[in-house]
Scaffold this motif. Structure first.
Motif, PDB file in Angstrom:
ATOM      1  N   GLU A  17       2.929  -8.475  -6.178  1.00  0.00           N
ATOM      2  CA  GLU A  17       2.901  -8.580  -4.719  1.00  0.00           C
ATOM      3  C   GLU A  17       1.589  -8.052  -4.157  1.00  0.00           C
ATOM      4  N   LEU A  18       1.110  -6.929  -4.728  1.00  0.00           N
ATOM      5  CA  LEU A  18      -0.169  -6.370  -4.272  1.00  0.00           C
ATOM      6  C   LEU A  18      -1.309  -7.340  -4.559  1.00  0.00           C
ATOM      7  N   LEU A  19      -1.264  -7.963  -5.722  1.00  0.00           N
ATOM      8  CA  LEU A  19      -2.294  -8.945  -6.073  1.00  0.00           C
ATOM      9  C   LEU A  19      -2.262 -10.122  -5.101  1.00  0.00           C
ATOM     10  N   HIS A  20      -1.067 -10.580  -4.768  1.00  0.00           N
ATOM     11  CA  HIS A  20      -0.946 -11.730  -3.864  1.00  0.00           C
ATOM     12  C   HIS A  20      -1.411 -11.369  -2.449  1.00  0.00           C
ATOM     13  N   LEU A  21      -1.066 -10.164  -1.981  1.00  0.00           N
ATOM     14  CA  LEU A  21      -1.450  -9.749  -0.634  1.00  0.00           C
ATOM     15  C   LEU A  21      -2.956  -9.572  -0.478  1.00  0.00           C
ATOM     16  N   THR A  22      -3.611  -9.128  -1.540  1.00  0.00           N
ATOM     17  CA  THR A  22      -5.043  -8.832  -1.444  1.00  0.00           C
ATOM     18  C   THR A  22      -5.940 -10.007  -1.822  1.00  0.00           C
ATOM     19  N   THR A  23      -5.466 -10.881  -2.703  1.00  0.00           N
ATOM     20  CA  THR A  23      -6.319 -11.976  -3.179  1.00  0.00           C
ATOM     21  C   THR A  23      -5.733 -13.361  -2.927  1.00  0.00           C
ATOM     22  N   ALA A  26       7.822  -4.145   1.522  1.00  0.00           N
ATOM     23  CA  ALA A  26       6.493  -4.590   1.952  1.00  0.00           C
ATOM     24  C   ALA A  26       6.596  -5.878   2.760  1.00  0.00           C
ATOM     25  N   GLY A  27       7.492  -6.773   2.338  1.00  0.00           N
ATOM     26  CA  GLY A  27       7.689  -8.016   3.077  1.00  0.00           C
ATOM     27  C   GLY A  27       8.238  -7.762   4.470  1.00  0.00           C
ATOM     28  N   ILE A  28       9.100  -6.771   4.610  1.00  0.00           N
ATOM     29  CA  ILE A  28       9.646  -6.425   5.927  1.00  0.00           C
ATOM     30  C   ILE A  28       8.532  -5.928   6.845  1.00  0.00           C
ATOM     31  N   LEU A  29       7.622  -5.125   6.307  1.00  0.00           N
ATOM     32  CA  LEU A  29       6.508  -4.630   7.116  1.00  0.00           C
ATOM     33  C   LEU A  29       5.649  -5.781   7.643  1.00  0.00           C
ATOM     34  N   THR A  30       5.434  -6.792   6.807  1.00  0.00           N
ATOM     35  CA  THR A  30       4.657  -7.948   7.243  1.00  0.00           C
ATOM     36  C   THR A  30       5.386  -8.691   8.357  1.00  0.00           C
ATOM     37  N   ALA A  31       6.703  -8.856   8.190  1.00  0.00           N
ATOM     38  CA  ALA A  31       7.481  -9.568   9.206  1.00  0.00           C
ATOM     39  C   ALA A  31       7.511  -8.799  10.527  1.00  0.00           C
ATOM     40  N   THR A  71       5.221  -6.403  11.666  1.00  0.00           N
ATOM     41  CA  THR A  71       3.920  -6.169  12.294  1.00  0.00           C
ATOM     42  C   THR A  71       3.099  -7.435  12.491  1.00  0.00           C
ATOM     43  N   GLY A  72       3.425  -8.485  11.734  1.00  0.00           N
ATOM     44  CA  GLY A  72       2.644  -9.714  11.836  1.00  0.00           C
ATOM     45  C   GLY A  72       1.316  -9.645  11.129  1.00  0.00           C
ATOM     46  N   THR A  73       1.086  -8.602  10.365  1.00  0.00           N
ATOM     47  CA  THR A  73      -0.140  -8.461   9.582  1.00  0.00           C
ATOM     48  C   THR A  73       0.211  -7.937   8.203  1.00  0.00           C
ATOM     49  N   THR A  74      -0.658  -8.205   7.254  1.00  0.00           N
ATOM     50  CA  THR A  74      -0.393  -7.763   5.880  1.00  0.00           C
ATOM     51  C   THR A  74      -1.015  -6.398   5.575  1.00  0.00           C
ATOM     52  N   VAL A  75      -1.711  -5.811   6.536  1.00  0.00           N
ATOM     53  CA  VAL A  75      -2.409  -4.550   6.276  1.00  0.00           C
ATOM     54  C   VAL A  75      -1.451  -3.466   5.807  1.00  0.00           C
ATOM     55  N   TRP A  76      -0.362  -3.282   6.587  1.00  0.00           N
ATOM     56  CA  TRP A  76       0.594  -2.231   6.237  1.00  0.00           C
ATOM     57  C   TRP A  76       1.318  -2.554   4.936  1.00  0.00           C
ATOM     58  N   ALA A  77       1.560  -3.850   4.716  1.00  0.00           N
ATOM     59  CA  ALA A  77       2.225  -4.257   3.478  1.00  0.00           C
ATOM     60  C   ALA A  77       1.358  -3.947   2.264  1.00  0.00           C
ATOM     61  N   VAL A  78       0.044  -4.136   2.402  1.00  0.00           N
ATOM     62  CA  VAL A  78      -0.873  -3.829   1.304  1.00  0.00           C
ATOM     63  C   VAL A  78      -0.836  -2.331   0.993  1.00  0.00           C
ATOM     64  N   ILE A  79      -0.895  -1.518   2.062  1.00  0.00           N
ATOM     65  CA  ILE A  79      -0.843  -0.059   1.860  1.00  0.00           C
ATOM     66  C   ILE A  79       0.467   0.333   1.179  1.00  0.00           C
ATOM     67  N   PHE A  80       1.563  -0.280   1.655  1.00  0.00           N
ATOM     68  CA  PHE A  80       2.873   0.063   1.086  1.00  0.00           C
ATOM     69  C   PHE A  80       2.963  -0.373  -0.371  1.00  0.00           C
ATOM     70  N   ALA A  81       2.524  -1.591  -0.672  1.00  0.00           N
ATOM     71  CA  ALA A  81       2.602  -2.096  -2.047  1.00  0.00           C
ATOM     72  C   ALA A  81       1.762  -1.256  -2.995  1.00  0.00           C
ATOM     73  N   ALA A  82       0.585  -0.829  -2.537  1.00  0.00           N
ATOM     74  CA  ALA A  82      -0.272   0.026  -3.372  1.00  0.00           C
ATOM     75  C   ALA A  82       0.420   1.365  -3.634  1.00  0.00           C
ATOM     76  N   GLY A  83       1.044   1.925  -2.590  1.00  0.00           N
ATOM     77  CA  GLY A  83       1.774   3.168  -2.776  1.00  0.00           C
ATOM     78  C   GLY A  83       2.969   2.991  -3.694  1.00  0.00           C
ATOM     79  N   ALA A  84       3.656   1.839  -3.582  1.00  0.00           N
ATOM     80  CA  ALA A  84       4.819   1.570  -4.428  1.00  0.00           C
ATOM     81  C   ALA A  84       4.431   1.474  -5.893  1.00  0.00           C
ATOM     82  N   VAL A  85       3.258   0.923  -6.168  1.00  0.00           N
ATOM     83  CA  VAL A  85       2.784   0.834  -7.550  1.00  0.00           C
ATOM     84  C   VAL A  85       2.662   2.238  -8.153  1.00  0.00           C
ATOM     85  N   LEU A  86       2.065   3.153  -7.385  1.00  0.00           N
ATOM     86  CA  LEU A  86       1.950   4.539  -7.859  1.00  0.00           C
ATOM     87  C   LEU A  86       3.316   5.213  -7.920  1.00  0.00           C
ATOM     88  N   ALA A  87       4.161   4.934  -6.926  1.00  0.00           N
ATOM     89  CA  ALA A  87       5.477   5.568  -6.859  1.00  0.00           C
ATOM     90  C   ALA A  87       6.333   5.192  -8.057  1.00  0.00           C
TER      91      ALA A  87
END
Length: 493
Positions: free
Chosen positions: A156-162, A314-319, A321-337
């Protein structure tokens, strides 16, 4: 029934040749004093004591706060609807009873074997083996399941960023039509290398990752609560109580891990004081976060939109806020979590095996320590096997199999409290389970309720696992048990 220290070869019934009879073998127990003495050992002879309250609490939080909320939530909402919040409460209450039981037992028996050691002291070797065998399923499969969830967030992080995605064949095993889940295997092996470097260093890394995962969940709640709508909670219980129960059984996976702190008993500076506090602190914090996240998630997004079972936070955050910025931050944090969950639960698995090996029930290689006090062979063997499991098996069956094994082990810990309250009221207890004997009985009943809420296929897999364990016990473990040649053991007369 009275507990006695009985010479095995003297007063106990024997088979021909002087060996103890089958009943005595199955019910022989390790006295609490012996278990405690083993954990204290000679200086430098065992695991190194270096953990305080916060390190133990971070282990409990690190192992618990993971796939259950980051991934499994999306699978539970279609089953329970908005009442998934109640499902979390149901699973949480069940876990709370067991957390109280763990707190009492860990304060008395600070052994790395956790529920396995508690069962050995109260119900005998056979039930201890069954408990340990269930814990192998719980911890081993849990690591694999979290590894699968980690791969989903990497993708998901890869898809959101690239805008790209990993090939499907690399995110699924043969049972899902793919080849091998590469990310799931990689995160397990990375955790293995971290543990081989040293537990002290690994605990520091875990503490950082725990702080990150708490921060991103708080961030999710703060953003999603702005989009909560009353209409999204109606109908509140579309599938009835049966849906809540089924979702609760699945979501119990979310609470697996608070007991991981007890597996660090032999590496704690003051286990009698710090373990009960760490277990209860991690349980309360995690439960509060879960309820807040579940409430805001279903309040911000209609439960019917979870129907695909793949909707992520992360998908809920995108829905929202209408932007993927927060979803990217969340997905990156989830990877570490999720990586922290793999690290801590893998650590816990190796400590359970260490205790079982020390008792002679599995090969001695699992209790051999290197110069740094690390069970190196144990860590490598366990990690490689779990990496293969994570690479080949899908998440859903893994989560359900983990939950039923955990519920069985938790029920035994509640029974252990009842047994020791009656047979050893003299033992010093750093923490006493409030409301006993009612609360441990409720703990057993709530575990049984969730177990019987699970699908028949899960029971079939669980019983098949137990059958394999029985074959190994009677063909290998019973004869090689360290108690087989002890002068005295604790038996019932």
């Amino acid at each position: 029934m009275v507990d006695q220290q009985t010479p095995v070869g003297a007063n106990a019934p024997t088979r021909s040749g002087g060996a103890p009879a089958l009943r005595e073998r199955l019910t022989r127990r390790k006295p609490v004093e012996k278990l405690v003495a083993e954990t204290q050992g000679a200086e430098g002879a065992g695991l190194r004591r270096h953990m305080g309250f916060w390190q133990l609490a971070m282990i409990g939080i690190g192992a618990t706060l993971g796939t259950g909320i980051f991934v499994v939530l999306g699978e539970a909402v279609p089953v329970a609807g908005p009442a998934v919040v109640l499902a979390f409460v149901l699973a949480g209450v069940t876990a709370l009873f067991s957390a109280l039981a763990y707190a009492e037992m860990a304060g008395m028996i600070p052994a790395s074997g956790s529920a396995y050691s508690y069962s050995y002291a109260t119900m005998g070797e056979f039930m201890a083996w069954v408990c340990g065998w269930c814990l192998m399923l719980t911890y081993g499969v849990s690591v694999a399941a979290v590894g699968v969830g980690w791969g989903q967030y990497i993708n998901e992080l890869l898809h959101l960023t690239t805008g790209l995605s990993m090939p499907a064949a690399m995110l699924a095993g043969p049972l899902e039509g793919g080849l091998i889940n590469v990310p799931a295997a990689i995160v397990v092996l990375l955790s293995m290398f971290a543990l081989l470097v040293g537990v002290r260093e690994s605990s520091r890394v875990n503490a950082v990752m725990v702080a990150i995962k708490i921060a991103i969940l708080v961030m999710f709640v703060a953003i999603a609560v702005t989009a909560v709508q009353d209409g999204n909670f109606a109908p509140f219980m579309p599938m009835g109580m049966a849906g809540v129960s089924a979702a609760g059984a699945t979501l119990f996976f979310s609470y697996i891990g608070f007991d991981s702190a007890s597996t660090a008993s032999e590496e704690a500076k003051n286990p009698q004081r710090d373990l009960p506090r760490a277990i209860m602190f991690s349980m309360i914090l995690v439960t509060a976060l879960y309820c807040l996240v579940a409430f805001t998630a279903v309040g911000a997004l209609n439960w019917a939109d979870f129907a695909d079972g793949e909707t992520s936070l992360a998908g809920i955050l995108t829905a929202v806020t209408g932007t993927t910025v927060w979803a990217v931050i969340f997905a990156a944090g989830a990877v570490l979590a999720l990586a922290s969950v793999v690290l801590v639960v893998l650590y816990s698995q190796t400590r359970i095996l260490y205790a079982m090996s020390r008792d002679g029930l599995i090969p001695k290689a699992f209790s051999t320590l290197d110069a740094k006090g690390t069970p190196r062979a144990n860590t490598i063997i366990t990690s490689v096997l779990i990496a293969l499991l994570a690479a080949l098996i899908p998440l859903g069956p893994l989560a359900d199999a983990t939950a039923i094994g955990t519920l069985f082990a938790f029920a035994l810990v509640n029974v252990a409290v009842l047994v020791l309250r009656r047979s050893r009221p003299d033992l010093k207890r750093a923490f006493r389970m409030p409301g006993a004997p009612v609360t441990p009985v409720l703990g057993v009943l709530s575990c049984a309720y969730l177990m019987f809420s699970m699908a028949l296929s899960v029971w079939v897999a669980f019983l098949a696992w137990l059958a394999v364990g029985l074959v190994i016990y009677f063909s290998y473990s019973m004869r090689r048990s360290a108690l087989e040649h002890e002068d005295t053991v604790e038996v019932r007369s």
